[in-house]
Design a protein around this motif. Structure first.
Motif, PDB file in Angstrom:
ATOM      1  N   MET A   1       0.840  -1.178   0.000  1.00  0.00           N
ATOM      2  CA  MET A   1       0.000   0.000   0.000  1.00  0.00           C
ATOM      3  C   MET A   1       0.882   1.237   0.000  1.00  0.00           C
ATOM      4  SD  MET A   1      -3.135   0.700   2.474  1.00  0.00           S
ATOM      5  CE  MET A   1      -3.471   2.302   3.078  1.00  0.00           C
ATOM      6  N   ILE A   2       0.527   2.227  -0.764  1.00  0.00           N
ATOM      7  CA  ILE A   2       1.291   3.472  -0.838  1.00  0.00           C
ATOM      8  C   ILE A   2       0.820   4.410   0.266  1.00  0.00           C
ATOM      9  CG2 ILE A   2       1.756   5.517  -2.228  1.00  0.00           C
ATOM     10  CD1 ILE A   2       1.403   3.793  -4.700  1.00  0.00           C
ATOM     11  N   GLN A   3       1.747   4.896   1.056  1.00  0.00           N
ATOM     12  CA  GLN A   3       1.434   5.849   2.105  1.00  0.00           C
ATOM     13  C   GLN A   3       1.626   7.258   1.543  1.00  0.00           C
ATOM     14  OE1 GLN A   3       0.250   5.129   5.145  1.00  0.00           O
ATOM     15  NE2 GLN A   3       0.240   2.979   4.558  1.00  0.00           N
ATOM     16  N   SER A   4       0.560   7.981   1.369  1.00  0.00           N
ATOM     17  CA  SER A   4       0.639   9.291   0.744  1.00  0.00           C
ATOM     18  C   SER A   4       1.216  10.367   1.663  1.00  0.00           C
ATOM     19  CB  SER A   4      -0.734   9.729   0.246  1.00  0.00           C
ATOM     20  OG  SER A   4      -1.612   9.846   1.339  1.00  0.00           O
ATOM     21  N   SER A   5       1.303  10.106   2.947  1.00  0.00           N
ATOM     22  CA  SER A   5       1.824  11.122   3.865  1.00  0.00           C
ATOM     23  C   SER A   5       3.350  11.154   3.866  1.00  0.00           C
ATOM     24  CB  SER A   5       1.302  10.879   5.279  1.00  0.00           C
ATOM     25  OG  SER A   5       1.732   9.602   5.725  1.00  0.00           O
ATOM     26  N   ASN A   6       3.977  10.171   3.258  1.00  0.00           N
ATOM     27  CA  ASN A   6       5.438  10.126   3.204  1.00  0.00           C
ATOM     28  C   ASN A   6       5.935  10.750   1.908  1.00  0.00           C
ATOM     29  OD1 ASN A   6       5.396   8.666   5.570  1.00  0.00           O
ATOM     30  ND2 ASN A   6       5.494   6.693   4.537  1.00  0.00           N
ATOM     31  N   ILE A   7       6.922  11.610   2.018  1.00  0.00           N
ATOM     32  CA  ILE A   7       7.540  12.187   0.828  1.00  0.00           C
ATOM     33  C   ILE A   7       8.966  11.677   0.774  1.00  0.00           C
ATOM     34  CG2 ILE A   7       8.295  14.299  -0.315  1.00  0.00           C
ATOM     35  CD1 ILE A   7       5.947  15.721   1.036  1.00  0.00           C
ATOM     36  N   GLN A   8       9.283  10.970  -0.298  1.00  0.00           N
ATOM     37  CA  GLN A   8      10.620  10.422  -0.452  1.00  0.00           C
ATOM     38  C   GLN A   8      11.327  11.150  -1.577  1.00  0.00           C
ATOM     39  OE1 GLN A   8      10.720   6.196  -0.731  1.00  0.00           O
ATOM     40  NE2 GLN A   8       9.308   5.905   0.952  1.00  0.00           N
ATOM     41  N   ILE A  81       1.524  14.708  -7.970  1.00  0.00           N
ATOM     42  CA  ILE A  81       0.369  13.817  -7.886  1.00  0.00           C
ATOM     43  C   ILE A  81      -0.165  13.908  -6.454  1.00  0.00           C
ATOM     44  CG2 ILE A  81      -0.404  11.413  -7.957  1.00  0.00           C
ATOM     45  CD1 ILE A  81       1.736  10.926 -10.099  1.00  0.00           C
ATOM     46  N   TYR A  82      -1.474  14.093  -6.345  1.00  0.00           N
ATOM     47  CA  TYR A  82      -2.117  14.224  -5.042  1.00  0.00           C
ATOM     48  C   TYR A  82      -2.976  12.999  -4.757  1.00  0.00           C
ATOM     49  CZ  TYR A  82      -0.677  19.078  -5.313  1.00  0.00           C
ATOM     50  OH  TYR A  82       0.074  20.221  -5.407  1.00  0.00           O
ATOM     51  N   ASP A  83      -3.150  12.684  -3.473  1.00  0.00           N
ATOM     52  CA  ASP A  83      -4.018  11.580  -3.116  1.00  0.00           C
ATOM     53  C   ASP A  83      -5.476  12.049  -3.125  1.00  0.00           C
ATOM     54  OD1 ASP A  83      -4.536  12.920  -0.717  1.00  0.00           O
ATOM     55  OD2 ASP A  83      -3.361  11.541   0.517  1.00  0.00           O
ATOM     56  N   ARG A  84      -6.381  11.157  -2.851  1.00  0.00           N
ATOM     57  CA  ARG A  84      -7.803  11.497  -2.936  1.00  0.00           C
ATOM     58  C   ARG A  84      -8.242  12.512  -1.885  1.00  0.00           C
ATOM     59  NH1 ARG A  84     -10.576   5.850  -2.056  1.00  0.00           N
ATOM     60  NH2 ARG A  84      -8.898   5.320  -3.427  1.00  0.00           N
ATOM     61  N   ASN A  85      -7.392  12.738  -0.872  1.00  0.00           N
ATOM     62  CA  ASN A  85      -7.710  13.737   0.149  1.00  0.00           C
ATOM     63  C   ASN A  85      -7.050  15.076  -0.121  1.00  0.00           C
ATOM     64  OD1 ASN A  85      -9.281  11.945   1.738  1.00  0.00           O
ATOM     65  ND2 ASN A  85      -7.383  10.980   2.418  1.00  0.00           N
ATOM     66  N   ARG A  87      -3.806  15.647  -0.490  1.00  0.00           N
ATOM     67  CA  ARG A  87      -2.451  15.774   0.048  1.00  0.00           C
ATOM     68  C   ARG A  87      -1.444  15.366  -1.018  1.00  0.00           C
ATOM     69  NH1 ARG A  87      -4.673  12.812   4.971  1.00  0.00           N
ATOM     70  NH2 ARG A  87      -4.109  11.081   3.631  1.00  0.00           N
ATOM     71  N   ARG A  88      -0.339  16.074  -1.021  1.00  0.00           N
ATOM     72  CA  ARG A  88       0.709  15.757  -1.985  1.00  0.00           C
ATOM     73  C   ARG A  88       1.217  14.342  -1.736  1.00  0.00           C
ATOM     74  NH1 ARG A  88       5.401  19.938  -2.302  1.00  0.00           N
ATOM     75  NH2 ARG A  88       5.733  19.147  -0.221  1.00  0.00           N
ATOM     76  N   ALA A  89       1.211  13.518  -2.797  1.00  0.00           N
ATOM     77  CA  ALA A  89       1.604  12.123  -2.653  1.00  0.00           C
ATOM     78  C   ALA A  89       2.929  11.826  -3.348  1.00  0.00           C
ATOM     79  CB  ALA A  89       0.522  11.210  -3.217  1.00  0.00           C
ATOM     80  N   MET A  90       3.179  12.498  -4.477  1.00  0.00           N
ATOM     81  CA  MET A  90       4.383  12.157  -5.223  1.00  0.00           C
ATOM     82  C   MET A  90       4.758  13.300  -6.170  1.00  0.00           C
ATOM     83  SD  MET A  90       5.054   8.960  -7.895  1.00  0.00           S
ATOM     84  CE  MET A  90       3.571   8.216  -7.378  1.00  0.00           C
ATOM     85  N   GLU A  91       6.041  13.522  -6.302  1.00  0.00           N
ATOM     86  CA  GLU A  91       6.564  14.480  -7.271  1.00  0.00           C
ATOM     87  C   GLU A  91       7.138  13.676  -8.437  1.00  0.00           C
ATOM     88  OE1 GLU A  91       6.457  17.842  -7.101  1.00  0.00           O
ATOM     89  OE2 GLU A  91       5.407  17.723  -5.189  1.00  0.00           O
TER      90      GLU A  91
END
Length: 98
Positions: A1-8, A81-85, A87-91
Motif C-alpha cells: 500500500m502506498i502511504q501518501s503522507s510520506n515524501i521520499q 500527484i495528489y491523493d484522494r484527500n 495531500r501531496r503524494a508524489m513528485e
C-alpha cells in the motif's frame, strides 16, 4: 500500500535510448506533426491553431516544427500527484531537454 503522507526524495535513473536515438525519435515526431498532421473536429481548436500559424484543411491540422519547439520550451519538467484527500503524494520530475 502506498502511504501518501510520506515524501521520499529517492530517484532511479535508467537510460533505454542513446542520445542519438532520442534525437531521431524527436525528428520523426516533428516530421509527422508537420507533414502528416492529425485529425481534429473541434472548430475552436481549428481557429486557435490557425491563429498560432498551423495549417488547417478540413479536419486535418499540420503544425510547423518551430511552433512545436516553442511550445516545448514552456512545458514543465515535472508535476505533483495528489491523493484522494488532496495531500501531496508524489513528485514526478524529469530533465528539460530540447
Amino acid at each position: 500500500m502506498i502511504q501518501s503522507s510520506n515524501i521520499q526524495t529517492k530517484s532511479v535513473g535508467m537510460k533505454i535510448f542513446t542520445d542519438d536515438q532520442i534525437w531521431e525519435i524527436k525528428q520523426a515526431a516533428f516530421d509527422i506533426i508537420e507533414r502528416v498532421g492529425f485529425k481534429c473536429r473541434h472548430k475552436q481548436v481549428h481557429k486557435m491553431m490557425k491563429q498560432a500559424g498551423a495549417w488547417v484543411k478540413e479536419d486535418n491540422i499540420k503544425i510547423p516544427r518551430h511552433i512545436v519547439k516553442e511550445c516545448l520550451v514552456t512545458t514543465p519538467t515535472g508535476w505533483t500527484i495528489y491523493d484522494r484527500n488532496g495531500r501531496r503524494a508524489m513528485e514526478v520530475e524529469g530533465e528539460k531537454s530540447h
